[in-house]
Design an enzyme around this catalytic site. Sequence first.
Site, PDB file in Angstrom:
ATOM      1  N   TYR A 180       0.831  -1.210   0.000  1.00  0.00           N
ATOM      2  CA  TYR A 180       0.000   0.000   0.000  1.00  0.00           C
ATOM      3  C   TYR A 180       0.867   1.262   0.000  1.00  0.00           C
ATOM      4  O   TYR A 180       0.711   2.148  -0.856  1.00  0.00           O
ATOM      5  CB  TYR A 180      -0.928  -0.025   1.228  1.00  0.00           C
ATOM      6  CG  TYR A 180      -1.831   1.186   1.344  1.00  0.00           C
ATOM      7  CD1 TYR A 180      -2.974   1.299   0.560  1.00  0.00           C
ATOM      8  CD2 TYR A 180      -1.536   2.224   2.240  1.00  0.00           C
ATOM      9  CE1 TYR A 180      -3.813   2.409   0.658  1.00  0.00           C
ATOM     10  CE2 TYR A 180      -2.357   3.334   2.343  1.00  0.00           C
ATOM     11  CZ  TYR A 180      -3.499   3.421   1.559  1.00  0.00           C
ATOM     12  OH  TYR A 180      -4.309   4.523   1.661  1.00  0.00           O
ATOM     13  N   LYS A 184       1.594   3.964  -3.149  1.00  0.00           N
ATOM     14  CA  LYS A 184       1.281   5.387  -2.949  1.00  0.00           C
ATOM     15  C   LYS A 184       2.531   6.246  -3.199  1.00  0.00           C
ATOM     16  O   LYS A 184       2.466   7.286  -3.833  1.00  0.00           O
ATOM     17  CB  LYS A 184       0.752   5.629  -1.519  1.00  0.00           C
ATOM     18  CG  LYS A 184      -0.596   4.968  -1.236  1.00  0.00           C
ATOM     19  CD  LYS A 184      -1.663   5.584  -2.078  1.00  0.00           C
ATOM     20  CE  LYS A 184      -3.052   5.086  -1.725  1.00  0.00           C
ATOM     21  NZ  LYS A 184      -4.059   5.542  -2.681  1.00  0.00           N
TER      22      LYS A 184
END
Length: 276
Positions: A180, A184
Amino acid sequence: MKLPSTALGKATGILTVVVVVIAAVLIYFEDEDPVQYSSMTEDIRSLEENFRQHNRSCFILGASGETGRLLLQELLQRNIFSRITLIGRRQLTFEDKAYENLVQEVVDFEKLDDYAAAFEGHDVGYCCLGTTRAKAGAEGFVRVDHDYVLKSAELAKVGGCKQFHLESSRGADKNSNFLYLKVKGQVEADIEALGFDRFTIYRPGVLLVDRQESRPSEWLARKFFGAFSPVFSSMSIPVQVLVKAMVSNTVLQPEQKTEILENKAIASLGEKNAAK
Ligand SMILES: NC(=O)c1ccc[n+]([C@@H]2O[C@H](COP(=O)([O-])OP(=O)(O)OC[C@H]3O[C@@H](n4cnc5c(N)ncnc54)[C@H](OP(=O)(O)O)[C@@H]3O)[C@@H](O)[C@H]2O)c1
């Protein structure tokens, strides 16, 4: 059943240690002090007025999501753009008259090149697009949170967009071992390389939001950080505060081409304008 007082004392001791350790870890990861905006509060209305005079236009990606729909509401309320386009995978319906002048572009994110026209002619782009690994699987998550977002930014840049505002996440880091945070961070870096006149990255912590959809881990984090938000102010943020900060920040003049607003800076900017 009655516990012997020694066992009770031991259990309380262990619990205290656990709480202290968790608190220490969280405080260690607290953001630095928020960015200071001197005289920003007094100036924001006149900056907005000035911005409004230029008849600018914007698009929003992810306007059907929790952040996107509140961002849209805030933009309509503050009325800083002459035209707002929603770019998404489905047509949205709105009852309120305030929404009647919106432009909607329904696109197939798998074939974005075919929809380049949808991105043309906007001064500012906001991206609140995203999915979760639980919903889309690891590959699907990368496809949406990196590939769709980057391709949209590329088309926006080619289409003349000057400012790109990306809702990223606290802890985003392209070198992270966590998928994650890595994705990002990677999308932040790839968009920065496109060279927008201005690129703003928002890195909120857990969004405090009343989500209808069931996301158990997010729900748990929300409950925890919601209850302790005064203590761990850099770990979570009400989504209403985030969108206020995004709109206020749009009219401010940053010194750098790329700016990163961590959770505390977002809260500081958003709360300054909460009563407006
Ligand atoms: N939730 C948090 O606590 C948190 C914290 C920090 C950062 N963030 C990041 O902030 C961003 C926004 O979060 P949010 O919670 O406001 O998002 P959200 O409510 O889940 O909304 C996501 C948006 O992305 C669109 N989308 C999802 N999958 C898509 C796909 N396959 N194709 C096209 N569009 C798709 C959705 O459209 P549909 O309505 O059509 O599905 C929706 O408009 C995300 O990037 C998220 O990672 C979230």
